[in-house]
Each structure stands twice: as structure tokens, then as C-alpha cells.
Design a protein around this motif. Structure first.
Motif, mmCIF file in Angstrom:
data_model
loop_
_atom_site.group_PDB
_atom_site.id
_atom_site.type_symbol
_atom_site.label_atom_id
_atom_site.label_comp_id
_atom_site.label_asym_id
_atom_site.label_seq_id
_atom_site.Cartn_x
_atom_site.Cartn_y
_atom_site.Cartn_z
ATOM 1 N N PHE A 60 37.243 40.596 37.185
ATOM 2 C CA PHE A 60 37.034 39.932 35.901
ATOM 3 C C PHE A 60 37.458 40.803 34.725
ATOM 4 N N ALA A 61 37.559 42.104 34.913
ATOM 5 C CA ALA A 61 38.020 42.983 33.843
ATOM 6 C C ALA A 61 39.470 42.683 33.462
ATOM 7 N N TYR A 62 40.217 42.042 34.345
ATOM 8 C CA TYR A 62 41.592 41.654 34.018
ATOM 9 C C TYR A 62 41.638 40.629 32.890
ATOM 10 N N LEU A 63 40.530 39.986 32.598
ATOM 11 C CA LEU A 63 40.480 39.065 31.461
ATOM 12 C C LEU A 63 40.690 39.808 30.146
ATOM 13 N N ALA A 64 40.422 41.115 30.150
ATOM 14 C CA ALA A 64 40.636 41.950 28.963
ATOM 15 C C ALA A 64 42.042 42.532 28.931
ATOM 16 N N GLY A 65 42.867 42.216 29.899
ATOM 17 C CA GLY A 65 44.235 42.711 29.953
ATOM 18 C C GLY A 65 44.476 43.546 31.194
ATOM 19 N N PRO A 66 45.754 43.720 31.556
ATOM 20 C CA PRO A 66 46.061 44.415 32.811
ATOM 21 C C PRO A 66 45.702 45.895 32.818
ATOM 22 N N ARG A 67 45.789 46.560 31.699
ATOM 23 C CA ARG A 67 45.464 47.986 31.679
ATOM 24 C C ARG A 67 43.974 48.222 31.906
ATOM 25 N N ILE A 68 43.140 47.513 31.161
ATOM 26 C CA ILE A 68 41.684 47.633 31.335
ATOM 27 C C ILE A 68 41.287 47.098 32.707
ATOM 28 N N GLY A 69 41.887 45.981 33.109
ATOM 29 C CA GLY A 69 41.583 45.406 34.410
ATOM 30 C C GLY A 69 41.865 46.370 35.540
ATOM 31 N N ALA A 70 43.034 47.016 35.504
ATOM 32 C CA ALA A 70 43.388 47.973 36.555
ATOM 33 C C ALA A 70 42.419 49.150 36.554
ATOM 34 N N TRP A 71 42.044 49.637 35.380
ATOM 35 C CA TRP A 71 41.138 50.781 35.300
ATOM 36 C C TRP A 71 39.785 50.447 35.931
ATOM 37 N N VAL A 72 39.212 49.315 35.548
ATOM 38 C CA VAL A 72 37.896 48.923 36.078
ATOM 39 C C VAL A 72 37.995 48.604 37.570
ATOM 40 N N TYR A 73 39.032 47.879 37.953
ATOM 41 C CA TYR A 73 39.208 47.531 39.364
ATOM 42 C C TYR A 73 39.345 48.796 40.209
#
Length: 143
Positions: A67-80
Motif C-alpha cells: 500500500f505504500a506504493y500509493l505514495a509513489g514508487p520510491r516510497i513504495g519500494a522503500w517501505v516494501y
């Protein structure tokens, strides 16, 4: 399509021109490592004495980081990646051991199991530019 490896002159599956994807024998070793990590997670879980139904109940919790990818791919990748690499489950295991907290130990053990099985199935650490591109392979459509 396969490409010849420049050092070993063996062939490896093409990765659609995506750089940074592990192939060949190193990929096999990383997948074996994933199996070992998953086995370690199961062994640790077995030592907690908690009911086995917790494994299927908690197994997909790390995937909620998608779901962090909803904030964009950079943030999503970091959280994932935070939820899908060893530091977080190891920290949970250490905290569980240090504080004698079985819930944290279970969370860490199931996290290692999830991580190990992901690696075994070639789901790796995500790159910032595409959800489907990992260090172990390309999954689905990517940019």
C-alpha cells in the motif's frame, strides 16, 4: 531468449534488457538461501510453542507494505523492501528474545518465513522505478 554470460560462456534467461537482475548460478544460490531462511523461520516459530494456525494468519502481513506504493514508487519500494529484507524480522526476533515477548518472536519468525519463501520464488528487493522489477527477476509488466 537466452544470452551468453561473458565470463562462463553459459546461457542465462534474458531479463528484457533490465540491468541489476541476478541470473545463473548466483540466482540458484540465493534461492537456496531463501529456502534456508524460511526453514530457520519455521524452526524459530516451532520453539515459541504458539499455535501453528498463526503462520497462515500472519503470513501475508508483510505484503500489506504494498500500500505504500500509493505514495509513489520510491516510497513504495522503500517501505516494501523494509518489510521484505532481514533487518526488520531480525530486529523483531531480538526484541522478542530480549523482552521475553512471544508475539514479537512470532512476528519475526513469520517475517523470516515470508522473506525466505519470497526469495525462493524469485521475489526480491524492489527497484524504485517499477514494482515488478526486483534483484531476482522481472514479474508482470514493467516500465
Amino acid at each position: 531468449m537466452t544470452t551468453a554470460h561473458p565470463v562462463t560462456n553459459t546461457t542465462a534467461p534474458a531479463t528484457d534488457g533490465v540491468t541489476g537482475v541476478v541470473t545463473g548460478r548466483p540466482l540458484a544460490w540465493l534461492r537456496i538461501e531463501g529456502l534456508a531462511v524460511a526453514g530457520g523461520g519455521l524452526a524459530i516459530f516451532a520453539g515459541t510453542g504458539q499455535p501453528w494456525w498463526l503462520i497462515p494468519a500472519l503470513f501475508l502481513v508483510p505484503d500489506l507494505s504494498w500500500f505504500a506504493y500509493l505514495a509513489g514508487p520510491r516510497i513504495g519500494a522503500w517501505v516494501y523492501n523494509l518489510a521484505h529484507t532481514a533487518p526488520l524480522p531480525l530486529a523483531l526476533l531480538a526484541a522478542g528474545a530480549g523482552w521475553h515477548n512471544s508475539a514479537l518472536t512470532v512476528a519475526g519468525a513469520v517475517g523470516l518465513l515470508h522473506l525466505g519463501l519470497d526469495r525462493l520464488m524469485k521475489y526480491g528487493v524492489k527497484y524504485d522505478h517499477s514494482f515488478g522489477v526486483t534483484h531476482l527477476g522481472v514479474h508482470g509488466r514493467h516500465k
